[in-house]
Design a protein around this motif. Structure first.
Motif, short mmCIF file in Angstrom:
data_model
loop_
_atom_site.label_atom_id
_atom_site.label_comp_id
_atom_site.label_asym_id
_atom_site.label_seq_id
_atom_site.Cartn_x
_atom_site.Cartn_y
_atom_site.Cartn_z
N LEU A 1 -0.84 -0.43 1.93
CA LEU A 1 -0.75 0.10 0.65
C LEU A 1 0.03 1.45 0.63
O LEU A 1 0.76 1.70 -0.14
N ARG A 2 -0.23 2.20 1.92
CA ARG A 2 0.33 3.38 1.90
C ARG A 2 1.90 3.21 2.13
O ARG A 2 2.78 4.02 1.28
N ALA A 3 2.29 2.31 3.00
CA ALA A 3 3.70 2.18 3.28
C ALA A 3 4.38 1.49 1.99
O ALA A 3 5.60 1.97 1.63
N ALA A 4 3.75 0.62 1.32
CA ALA A 4 4.40 0.03 0.04
C ALA A 4 4.64 1.26 -1.01
O ALA A 4 5.72 1.10 -1.64
N LYS A 5 3.38 2.10 -1.15
CA LYS A 5 3.66 3.22 -2.05
C LYS A 5 4.81 3.95 -1.63
O LYS A 5 5.58 4.58 -2.39
N ALA A 6 5.09 4.27 -0.22
CA ALA A 6 6.25 5.14 0.14
C ALA A 6 7.45 4.52 -0.15
O ALA A 6 8.50 5.36 -0.49
N LEU A 7 7.61 3.03 -0.04
CA LEU A 7 8.87 2.37 -0.19
C LEU A 7 8.85 2.54 -1.78
O LEU A 7 10.23 2.57 -2.34
N ALA A 8 8.14 2.33 -2.54
CA ALA A 8 8.19 2.29 -3.97
C ALA A 8 8.66 3.55 -4.47
O ALA A 8 9.65 3.76 -5.45
N MET A 9 8.12 4.80 -4.13
CA MET A 9 8.68 6.06 -4.24
C MET A 9 10.01 6.37 -3.99
O MET A 9 10.60 7.13 -4.69
N THR A 10 10.28 5.92 -2.75
CA THR A 10 11.81 6.07 -2.31
C THR A 10 12.51 5.38 -3.32
O THR A 10 13.69 5.84 -3.74
N ALA A 11 12.27 4.35 -3.78
CA ALA A 11 13.09 3.53 -4.79
C ALA A 11 13.36 4.34 -6.08
O ALA A 11 14.23 4.67 -6.58
N VAL A 12 12.12 4.84 -6.51
CA VAL A 12 11.87 5.71 -7.56
C VAL A 12 13.07 6.89 -7.44
O VAL A 12 13.93 7.04 -8.36
N ASP A 13 12.87 7.55 -6.14
CA ASP A 13 13.91 8.64 -6.11
C ASP A 13 15.34 8.20 -5.98
O ASP A 13 16.17 8.91 -6.50
N VAL A 14 15.51 7.18 -5.40
CA VAL A 14 16.97 6.72 -5.28
C VAL A 14 17.40 6.35 -6.65
O VAL A 14 18.69 6.87 -7.30
N LEU A 15 16.66 5.57 -7.62
CA LEU A 15 16.93 5.31 -8.93
C LEU A 15 17.34 6.49 -9.74
O LEU A 15 17.97 6.50 -10.82
N PHE A 16 16.29 7.44 -9.86
CA PHE A 16 16.04 8.29 -11.04
C PHE A 16 16.45 9.97 -10.44
O PHE A 16 16.42 10.68 -11.26
#
Length: 117
Positions: free
Chosen positions: A55-70
């Motif tokens: 879950l921690r890794a998944a959250k980090a990946l999701a936040m990376t996607a948010v950073d890249v997109l927004f």
């Protein structure tokens, strides 16, 4: 750090994908020293202990996607860095091909075709 010498790894085509576009292929700890692609790893990945790390890794990946997109300019910087890396890679390959051609003058640029003259 210890290194495993027996064949215990898997493979994917993801490396091929990253020649065409930027990507990330993270590995993360799941609370076990089991080697990936083994029965022990399969069991460990389903254990309660692994869920925290996953879950921690998944959250980090999701936040990376948010950073890249927004994130202002992040996607543009990623694209620019990728393009610059591709240019450097292609220049290096061209240089290697030229050196190879100089070392073996009877062979054409295409390594599968030989000059018969």
């Amino acid at each position: 750090m210890s290194f495993i010498t027996e064949d215990s790894s898997g493979s994917s085509d993801f490396g091929n994908v990253t020649h065409a576009l930027p990507g990330i292929h993270p590995y993360f700890y799941i609370g076990s020293d089991a080697l990936s692609h083994t029965e022990e790893y399969t069991a460990a990945s389903g254990a309660e202990k692994a869920q925290f790390f996953t879950l921690r890794a998944a959250k980090a990946l999701a936040m990376t996607a948010v950073d890249v997109l927004f994130g202002p300019g992040v996607l543009e910087r990623v694209r620019k860095a990728f393009t610059e890396a591709k240019v450097i890679e292609e220049e290096g390959l061209k240089c290697q091909q030229e050196k190879h051609a100089e070392a073996e003058p009877n062979k054409s640029q295409d390594a599968t075709t030989y000059n018969t003259v």
